[in-house]
Design a protein around this motif. Structure first.
Motif, mmCIF file in Angstrom:
data_model
loop_
_atom_site.group_PDB
_atom_site.id
_atom_site.type_symbol
_atom_site.label_atom_id
_atom_site.label_comp_id
_atom_site.label_asym_id
_atom_site.label_seq_id
_atom_site.Cartn_x
_atom_site.Cartn_y
_atom_site.Cartn_z
ATOM 1 N N GLU A 199 0.822 -1.216 0.000
ATOM 2 C CA GLU A 199 0.000 0.000 0.000
ATOM 3 C C GLU A 199 0.854 1.263 0.000
ATOM 4 O O GLU A 199 0.574 2.235 0.702
ATOM 5 C CB GLU A 199 -0.969 -0.011 1.188
ATOM 6 C CG GLU A 199 -1.938 -1.183 1.142
ATOM 7 C CD GLU A 199 -3.054 -1.084 2.165
ATOM 8 O OE1 GLU A 199 -3.106 -0.063 2.885
ATOM 9 O OE2 GLU A 199 -3.871 -2.021 2.231
ATOM 10 N N ASN A 200 1.910 1.256 -0.833
ATOM 11 C CA ASN A 200 2.825 2.406 -0.896
ATOM 12 C C ASN A 200 2.263 3.582 -1.680
ATOM 13 O O ASN A 200 2.701 4.724 -1.507
ATOM 14 C CB ASN A 200 4.155 1.985 -1.514
ATOM 15 C CG ASN A 200 3.990 1.459 -2.937
ATOM 16 O OD1 ASN A 200 2.978 0.847 -3.276
ATOM 17 N ND2 ASN A 200 4.988 1.686 -3.776
ATOM 18 N N MET A 201 1.280 3.330 -2.566
ATOM 19 C CA MET A 201 0.664 4.386 -3.356
ATOM 20 C C MET A 201 -0.798 4.031 -3.591
ATOM 21 O O MET A 201 -1.213 2.902 -3.376
ATOM 22 C CB MET A 201 1.354 4.527 -4.727
ATOM 23 C CG MET A 201 2.807 4.932 -4.683
ATOM 24 S SD MET A 201 3.481 5.206 -6.365
ATOM 25 C CE MET A 201 3.558 3.514 -6.988
ATOM 26 N N ARG A 202 -1.554 5.032 -4.065
ATOM 27 C CA ARG A 202 -2.901 4.785 -4.568
ATOM 28 C C ARG A 202 -2.905 5.114 -6.051
ATOM 29 O O ARG A 202 -2.443 6.184 -6.463
ATOM 30 C CB ARG A 202 -3.942 5.652 -3.863
ATOM 31 C CG ARG A 202 -4.188 5.298 -2.408
ATOM 32 C CD ARG A 202 -5.228 6.228 -1.821
ATOM 33 N NE ARG A 202 -6.558 5.988 -2.390
ATOM 34 C CZ ARG A 202 -7.566 6.863 -2.289
ATOM 35 N NH1 ARG A 202 -7.380 8.030 -1.696
ATOM 36 N NH2 ARG A 202 -8.748 6.573 -2.796
ATOM 37 N N ILE A 203 -3.429 4.187 -6.859
ATOM 38 C CA ILE A 203 -3.529 4.394 -8.297
ATOM 39 C C ILE A 203 -5.013 4.453 -8.637
ATOM 40 O O ILE A 203 -5.738 3.475 -8.443
ATOM 41 C CB ILE A 203 -2.847 3.262 -9.092
ATOM 42 C CG1 ILE A 203 -1.460 2.959 -8.525
ATOM 43 C CG2 ILE A 203 -2.782 3.622 -10.567
ATOM 44 C CD1 ILE A 203 -0.477 4.089 -8.610
ATOM 45 N N VAL A 204 -5.465 5.596 -9.134
ATOM 46 C CA VAL A 204 -6.895 5.834 -9.294
ATOM 47 C C VAL A 204 -7.186 6.353 -10.699
ATOM 48 O O VAL A 204 -6.408 7.108 -11.276
ATOM 49 C CB VAL A 204 -7.389 6.849 -8.242
ATOM 50 C CG1 VAL A 204 -8.888 7.062 -8.346
ATOM 51 C CG2 VAL A 204 -7.020 6.376 -6.837
ATOM 52 N N VAL A 205 -8.342 5.908 -11.239
ATOM 53 C CA VAL A 205 -8.799 6.366 -12.564
ATOM 54 C C VAL A 205 -10.244 6.847 -12.417
ATOM 55 O O VAL A 205 -11.181 6.106 -12.684
ATOM 56 C CB VAL A 205 -8.704 5.239 -13.608
ATOM 57 C CG1 VAL A 205 -8.944 5.789 -15.019
ATOM 58 C CG2 VAL A 205 -7.358 4.531 -13.541
ATOM 59 N N PRO A 206 -10.473 8.087 -11.983
ATOM 60 C CA PRO A 206 -11.835 8.564 -11.748
ATOM 61 C C PRO A 206 -12.579 8.817 -13.052
ATOM 62 O O PRO A 206 -11.981 9.208 -14.054
ATOM 63 C CB PRO A 206 -11.618 9.873 -10.979
ATOM 64 C CG PRO A 206 -10.273 10.349 -11.439
ATOM 65 C CD PRO A 206 -9.461 9.120 -11.683
ATOM 66 N N GLN A 236 -16.461 11.974 -8.330
ATOM 67 C CA GLN A 236 -15.360 11.116 -7.922
ATOM 68 C C GLN A 236 -14.071 11.919 -7.796
ATOM 69 O O GLN A 236 -13.291 11.733 -6.855
ATOM 70 C CB GLN A 236 -15.187 9.978 -8.926
ATOM 71 C CG GLN A 236 -16.244 8.898 -8.829
ATOM 72 C CD GLN A 236 -16.020 7.964 -7.656
ATOM 73 O OE1 GLN A 236 -16.463 8.244 -6.524
ATOM 74 N NE2 GLN A 236 -15.351 6.853 -7.888
ATOM 75 N N TRP A 237 -13.827 12.812 -8.748
ATOM 76 C CA TRP A 237 -12.663 13.703 -8.682
ATOM 77 C C TRP A 237 -12.687 14.531 -7.401
ATOM 78 O O TRP A 237 -11.690 14.621 -6.683
ATOM 79 C CB TRP A 237 -12.698 14.653 -9.885
ATOM 80 C CG TRP A 237 -11.710 14.377 -10.961
ATOM 81 C CD1 TRP A 237 -11.959 13.912 -12.218
ATOM 82 C CD2 TRP A 237 -10.303 14.569 -10.892
ATOM 83 N NE1 TRP A 237 -10.798 13.801 -12.930
ATOM 84 C CE2 TRP A 237 -9.754 14.204 -12.132
ATOM 85 C CE3 TRP A 237 -9.441 15.014 -9.897
ATOM 86 C CZ2 TRP A 237 -8.402 14.266 -12.410
ATOM 87 C CZ3 TRP A 237 -8.078 15.070 -10.175
ATOM 88 C CH2 TRP A 237 -7.581 14.705 -11.415
ATOM 89 N N PHE A 238 -13.826 15.145 -7.128
ATOM 90 C CA PHE A 238 -13.953 16.029 -5.967
ATOM 91 C C PHE A 238 -13.683 15.272 -4.664
ATOM 92 O O PHE A 238 -12.887 15.712 -3.825
ATOM 93 C CB PHE A 238 -15.350 16.644 -5.950
ATOM 94 C CG PHE A 238 -15.658 17.412 -4.696
ATOM 95 C CD1 PHE A 238 -15.118 18.669 -4.485
ATOM 96 C CD2 PHE A 238 -16.491 16.884 -3.722
ATOM 97 C CE1 PHE A 238 -15.391 19.394 -3.337
ATOM 98 C CE2 PHE A 238 -16.769 17.589 -2.573
ATOM 99 C CZ PHE A 238 -16.225 18.841 -2.374
#
Length: 297
Positions: A105-112, A117-119
């Motif tokens: 859990e060293n990073m979060r990878i997100v595709v909103p 979701q962005w907010f």
């Protein structure tokens, strides 16, 4: 700046336009984020591939700094990423490479895929107690112009960031036999193709957070479909550059019994994207058709 005058006792808001020297600027922003615990630091690339010029800081510091030295950072790295027919230099944020660097859990990878979701994602990153770097794959030009991705004010006030977004257009969950999983802007093309065909047996589910992978939320969504027979992972990236080689192992752990797993990706290439808008559109349409047809196999 309007954002500096929202409330009487708000925090300071600064925008700094940096020179086009990715390695120097991202290195500075990382160091700043380590030293300042109460400030949210954001570095946004003009195009996703610009992060390639700062790869040494991704590998040596952002991905591994906490593990090696105990340096916690809440740096948010925003990488406009998505195939839009403008060539490999302006399409890829190297999603697959970021996922290869993920562990513990060293990073979060997100595709909103929506403005709400962005907010909620950015607000969550600014207030979280667990400080980890946030990597956002954000095809902003496509989503900004796509009305379907816009959210209501109520969704921003009352909602929260969701790692998995279910298919709200499914009226009868018991009729669903196939699920197509995807991320980001590709969802809207898949949804439009599915709806246009009148297919009521295929659900399209968005995985908004790729790492840490949301096993439990996805299990809960899939559990609604009692007649599920097949799951398809669909991505617009090349087979060797998108999320497929990462998510396939994670999906195996949540796959319902007697349910087949397949993938639909672009052919593997060294470059990763077309420079021809016409060729891109043909490929994109074919990807959507193949994803929905694959779900029927």
């Amino acid at each position: 700046m309007p954002l500096s005058g929202i409330a009487a006792r708000q925090g300071r808001f600064d925008i700094v336009n940096s020179p086009l020297t990715e390695e120097a600027v991202l290195g500075f922003e990382y160091g700043y984020s380590v030293q300042t615990k109460t400030t949210m630091t954001v570095w946004e690339a003009q195009y996703g591939d610009f992060v390639n010029g700062a790869q040494v800081f991704i590998d040596q510091y952002i991905a591994a700094g906490e593990f090696k030295w105990g340096y916690d950072s809440a740096l948010a790295v925003l990488l406009p990423h998505g195939h839009e027919g403008v060539g490999p230099e302006h399409s890829s944020g190297y999603l697959g490479r970021f996922l290869q660097l993920c562990a513990d859990e060293n990073m979060r990878i997100v595709v909103p895929s929506t403005s709400a979701q962005w907010f909620h994602l950015l607000r969550q990153q600014a207030t979280t107690e667990r400080r980890t770097p946030l990597i956002v794959m954000s095809p902003k030009s496509k989503l900004y112009g796509n009305v379907a991705s816009h959210s209501t004010l109520r969704e921003m006030i009352d909602g929260a960031f969701q790692c998995v977004l279910g298919d709200e257009r499914i009226a009868d969950a018991s009729a669903v036999e196939r699920v197509v999983l995807c991320s980001g802007k590709f969802y809207y093309e898949l949804r439009d193709a599915r709806d246009g065909s009148g297919d009521e047996s295929t659900a399209i589910i968005r995985i908004e957070q790729l790492y840490p992978f949301p096993h439990d939320p996805l299990r809960r969504v899939l559990a609604r479909f009692t007649s599920l027979r097949s799951i398809v992972w669909a991505q617009e990236e090349d087979r060797n550059q998108g999320a497929w080689r990462f998510v396939r192992d994670e999906l195996e752990t949540v796959l319902p019994a007697d349910c087949a797993l397949r993938d639909v990706c672009r052919t593997a290439t060294p470059a990763g994207a077309h420079s021809s808008v016409a060729a891109h559109r043909r490929e994109q349409a074919q990807l959507g058709a193949t994803a929905l047809a694959a779900a029927e196999l």
